[in-house]
Design an enzyme around this catalytic site. Sequence first.
Site, PDB file in Angstrom:
ATOM      1  N   ASP A  75     -46.672 -62.623   1.844  1.00  0.00           N
ATOM      2  CA  ASP A  75     -47.077 -63.969   2.236  1.00  0.00           C
ATOM      3  C   ASP A  75     -47.805 -64.697   1.104  1.00  0.00           C
ATOM      4  O   ASP A  75     -47.688 -65.910   0.952  1.00  0.00           O
ATOM      5  CB  ASP A  75     -47.983 -63.910   3.469  1.00  0.00           C
ATOM      6  CG  ASP A  75     -47.209 -63.533   4.731  1.00  0.00           C
ATOM      7  OD1 ASP A  75     -45.967 -63.444   4.652  1.00  0.00           O
ATOM      8  OD2 ASP A  75     -47.846 -63.322   5.772  1.00  0.00           O
ATOM      9  N   THR A 191     -53.126 -67.010  11.383  1.00  0.00           N
ATOM     10  CA  THR A 191     -52.927 -65.558  11.419  1.00  0.00           C
ATOM     11  C   THR A 191     -53.439 -64.884  10.153  1.00  0.00           C
ATOM     12  O   THR A 191     -53.153 -63.707   9.916  1.00  0.00           O
ATOM     13  CB  THR A 191     -51.428 -65.215  11.612  1.00  0.00           C
ATOM     14  OG1 THR A 191     -50.666 -65.891  10.600  1.00  0.00           O
ATOM     15  CG2 THR A 191     -50.949 -65.638  12.981  1.00  0.00           C
TER      16      THR A 191
END
Length: 300
Positions: A75, A191
């Site tokens: 990510d 998140t």
Amino acid sequence: MKKVAIYGQAYSTNALKEVLLLLDVLQEKNIVVFFEKEFYDLYQANDLLLKKYPTFSHFNELNNSFDLFFTIGGDGTILRSITFIRNLDIPVLGINTGRLGFLATIQKSEIKHVVELLLLKEYKIQERTLLSVKTSPKSDAISDINFALNEVTVARKNTTSMIGVKTYLDDEYLTNYWSDGLIISTPTGSTGYSLSCNGPVVLPNSNSIVITPIAPHNLNARPLVISENTKIKLEVSGRENEFLMSLDSRIATINENTQIFIEKAPFTIKTIALTNQSFLKTLRSKLLWGEDTRNNHSQS
């Protein structure tokens, strides 16, 4: 799909297999490939690529003739990729060689199949909100890359003492958070760091922003969900004359008397979700929300 870009942050033996496999599939489909130059040089230095590829090294060297931007990593690599994509509307798709992978969701075993799905246009585009930041007085530490996909964070520097973060929403005073810092998060970033500080998980299309204090000394201070159209102003005070501000993983030192203005950025980042993917499936697989014996007979 005729032309794509490829970006990664580091060479590793794990990523090598994914890169070579992706290149083979793209070549088979006659798709033109551009590499980010530093990533390309890592592979060239190790003599790992069978042919030469054109490269790019800056946002100005890309344009909307690119159909897709592949990232190789986790990510964090996708978060870095937005500094190249910015407002060009090039969709990004992450091949995961990292750990958790909320954004980078494609596994090595899926690469060939995924490219075929992309060519068949069996996917949907998700537009993700970004936050933009300005300071007064203007800080040299904030460049033209003044936006974040995950979060904007202010935090203490060189001290174990708390800082106070006076927070205003649309020019109305909210509170002074006495804490280690404050996270202003997009739904995408809900998140990430915000979640680890007990912030809520927010769906990508919720049109909201999350304010999450880091280790607050105000024991009744809780994360707050607000409209993405809210304009936020922060004023930081503490025992030190400087504090830290981060935009995703990019960190700057800011003087204490600086006002920070945060609002929704004027552009979005487009990510690709294949037809068999969804955010709720990702929650179950990445956060193990289904790991409860009582769910064995429930719908998967």
